[in-house]
Scaffold this motif. Structure first.
Motif, PDB file in Angstrom:
ATOM      1  N   LYS A  47       0.963  -1.099   0.077  1.00 28.89           N
ATOM      2  CA  LYS A  47      -0.173  -0.039  -0.013  1.00 28.89           C
ATOM      3  C   LYS A  47       0.876   1.484  -0.039  1.00 28.89           C
ATOM      4  O   LYS A  47       0.381   2.313  -0.363  1.00 28.89           O
ATOM      5  N   CYS A  48       2.331   1.226   0.551  1.00 32.11           N
ATOM      6  CA  CYS A  48       2.817   2.321   0.697  1.00 32.11           C
ATOM      7  C   CYS A  48       3.228   2.928  -0.665  1.00 32.11           C
ATOM      8  O   CYS A  48       3.824   2.526  -1.461  1.00 32.11           O
ATOM      9  N   ILE A  49       3.147   4.401  -0.633  1.00 31.71           N
ATOM     10  CA  ILE A  49       3.490   5.235  -1.738  1.00 31.71           C
ATOM     11  C   ILE A  49       4.560   5.827  -1.593  1.00 31.71           C
ATOM     12  O   ILE A  49       5.316   6.667  -2.615  1.00 31.71           O
ATOM     13  N   GLN A  50       5.468   5.424  -0.824  1.00 33.99           N
ATOM     14  CA  GLN A  50       7.093   6.191  -0.395  1.00 33.99           C
ATOM     15  C   GLN A  50       7.065   7.613  -0.381  1.00 33.99           C
ATOM     16  O   GLN A  50       7.791   8.242  -0.637  1.00 33.99           O
ATOM     17  N   CYS A  51       5.843   8.239   0.390  1.00 35.05           N
ATOM     18  CA  CYS A  51       5.913   9.662   0.575  1.00 35.05           C
ATOM     19  C   CYS A  51       6.804  10.123   1.505  1.00 35.05           C
ATOM     20  O   CYS A  51       7.294  11.301   1.540  1.00 35.05           O
ATOM     21  N   LEU A  52       7.263   9.490   2.731  1.00 29.46           N
ATOM     22  CA  LEU A  52       8.056   9.573   3.829  1.00 29.46           C
ATOM     23  C   LEU A  52       7.664  10.342   4.819  1.00 29.46           C
ATOM     24  O   LEU A  52       8.313  11.000   5.292  1.00 29.46           O
ATOM     25  N   ILE A  53       6.352  10.643   4.667  1.00 26.89           N
ATOM     26  CA  ILE A  53       5.666  11.629   5.792  1.00 26.89           C
ATOM     27  C   ILE A  53       6.107  11.095   7.117  1.00 26.89           C
ATOM     28  O   ILE A  53       6.451  11.478   7.810  1.00 26.89           O
ATOM     29  N   CYS A  54       5.645   9.816   7.148  1.00 30.09           N
ATOM     30  CA  CYS A  54       5.834   9.102   8.452  1.00 30.09           C
ATOM     31  C   CYS A  54       7.252   9.289   8.842  1.00 30.09           C
ATOM     32  O   CYS A  54       7.472   9.500  10.103  1.00 30.09           O
ATOM     33  N   TRP A  55       8.286   9.037   8.024  1.00 25.71           N
ATOM     34  CA  TRP A  55       9.575   9.266   8.353  1.00 25.71           C
ATOM     35  C   TRP A  55      10.084  10.598   9.073  1.00 25.71           C
ATOM     36  O   TRP A  55      10.600  10.749   9.851  1.00 25.71           O
ATOM     37  N   ALA A  62      12.698   5.881  14.011  1.00 30.95           N
ATOM     38  CA  ALA A  62      12.628   4.578  14.078  1.00 30.95           C
ATOM     39  C   ALA A  62      12.228   4.092  12.601  1.00 30.95           C
ATOM     40  O   ALA A  62      11.907   2.718  12.552  1.00 30.95           O
ATOM     41  N   ILE A  63      12.115   4.640  11.960  1.00 30.49           N
ATOM     42  CA  ILE A  63      11.637   4.481  10.396  1.00 30.49           C
ATOM     43  C   ILE A  63      13.042   4.390   9.590  1.00 30.49           C
ATOM     44  O   ILE A  63      13.535   5.573   9.417  1.00 30.49           O
ATOM     45  N   ILE A  64      13.394   3.083   9.088  1.00 29.70           N
ATOM     46  CA  ILE A  64      14.635   3.232   8.469  1.00 29.70           C
ATOM     47  C   ILE A  64      14.437   3.588   7.024  1.00 29.70           C
ATOM     48  O   ILE A  64      13.518   2.832   6.440  1.00 29.70           O
ATOM     49  N   VAL A  65      15.234   4.142   6.366  1.00 33.83           N
ATOM     50  CA  VAL A  65      14.833   4.688   5.012  1.00 33.83           C
ATOM     51  C   VAL A  65      16.399   4.210   4.262  1.00 33.83           C
ATOM     52  O   VAL A  65      17.461   4.760   4.643  1.00 33.83           O
ATOM     53  N   LYS A  66      16.124   3.550   3.084  1.00 35.03           N
ATOM     54  CA  LYS A  66      17.552   3.055   2.381  1.00 35.03           C
ATOM     55  C   LYS A  66      17.312   3.404   0.806  1.00 35.03           C
ATOM     56  O   LYS A  66      15.852   3.094   0.382  1.00 35.03           O
ATOM     57  N   ASP A  67      17.864   4.341   0.245  1.00 31.89           N
ATOM     58  CA  ASP A  67      17.771   4.438  -1.240  1.00 31.89           C
ATOM     59  C   ASP A  67      16.456   5.257  -1.348  1.00 31.89           C
ATOM     60  O   ASP A  67      15.831   5.082  -2.397  1.00 31.89           O
ATOM     61  N   GLY A  68      15.946   6.137  -0.302  1.00 33.02           N
ATOM     62  CA  GLY A  68      14.909   7.075  -0.692  1.00 33.02           C
ATOM     63  C   GLY A  68      13.454   6.216  -0.586  1.00 33.02           C
ATOM     64  O   GLY A  68      12.495   6.648  -0.686  1.00 33.02           O
ATOM     65  N   ARG A  69      13.479   4.885   0.155  1.00 31.53           N
ATOM     66  CA  ARG A  69      12.193   4.335   0.263  1.00 31.53           C
ATOM     67  C   ARG A  69      12.447   3.499   1.905  1.00 31.53           C
ATOM     68  O   ARG A  69      13.446   3.342   2.314  1.00 31.53           O
ATOM     69  N   ILE A  70      11.316   3.430   2.275  1.00 35.05           N
ATOM     70  CA  ILE A  70      11.155   2.875   3.826  1.00 35.05           C
ATOM     71  C   ILE A  70      11.596   1.221   3.449  1.00 35.05           C
ATOM     72  O   ILE A  70      11.175   0.618   2.609  1.00 35.05           O
ATOM     73  N   ALA A  71      12.367   1.220   4.297  1.00 36.72           N
ATOM     74  CA  ALA A  71      13.093  -0.282   4.244  1.00 36.72           C
ATOM     75  C   ALA A  71      12.279  -1.191   5.554  1.00 36.72           C
ATOM     76  O   ALA A  71      12.162  -2.190   5.380  1.00 36.72           O
ATOM     77  N   PRO A  89      -0.907   9.157   4.659  1.00 36.42           N
ATOM     78  CA  PRO A  89      -2.353   9.756   4.049  1.00 36.42           C
ATOM     79  C   PRO A  89      -3.347   8.883   4.007  1.00 36.42           C
ATOM     80  O   PRO A  89      -3.352   7.786   3.815  1.00 36.42           O
ATOM     81  N   PRO A  90      -4.562   9.604   4.388  1.00 37.27           N
ATOM     82  CA  PRO A  90      -5.725   8.643   4.537  1.00 37.27           C
ATOM     83  C   PRO A  90      -6.157   8.038   3.368  1.00 37.27           C
ATOM     84  O   PRO A  90      -6.638   6.766   3.731  1.00 37.27           O
ATOM     85  N   LYS A  91      -5.715   8.019   2.063  1.00 38.62           N
ATOM     86  CA  LYS A  91      -6.154   7.346   0.988  1.00 38.62           C
ATOM     87  C   LYS A  91      -5.283   6.069   0.624  1.00 38.62           C
ATOM     88  O   LYS A  91      -5.398   5.195   0.183  1.00 38.62           O
TER      89      LYS A  91
END
Length: 107
Positions: A47-55, A62-71, A89-91
């Motif tokens: 479902k994740c669109i990799q917007c990184l708002i959570c990060w 606690a959210i590990i990002v590698k190469d611009g994506r949540i890992a 995002p709600p959608k």
């Protein structure tokens, strides 16, 4: 008269080590705070669109990002505050909070 704690004198408040002191920048990384958690984020990679708002909003990093994506999530430091799920995002709703006892994977 000596103020030193000993067999005939209990230690007083002045004898106790200082607590809750930040002695140097970044020392929180040494403390595993994930065991405080009662709920944990469950992330749907599909479902994740990799917007990184959570990060951006995660107060514990606690959210590990590698190469611009949540890992992955760092569950040794995630306190289960739920901000990541709230900011997703709600959608999309790729993150939901789940009680620890309902998690099936190994912690």
């Amino acid at each position: 008269m000596s103020r030193q704690p000993g067999p005939d004198r209990l230690p007083g408040w002045r004898d106790m080590p200082a607590g809750a002191v930040i002695t140097e920048a970044g020392n929180a990384a040494r403390y595993q705070t994930g065991d405080w958690r009662s709920v944990r984020p469950e992330w749907s990679q599909e479902k994740c669109i990799q917007c990184l708002i959570c990060w951006v909003f995660c107060p514990d990093g606690a959210i590990i990002v590698k190469d611009g994506r949540i890992a992955e999530f760092d569950f040794e430091h995630c306190k289960g505050c739920g901000i990541c799920a709230q900011e997703c995002p709600p959608k999309v709703k790729a993150i939901k909070m789940v009680p620890e006892e309902e998690m099936t994977e190994v912690k």
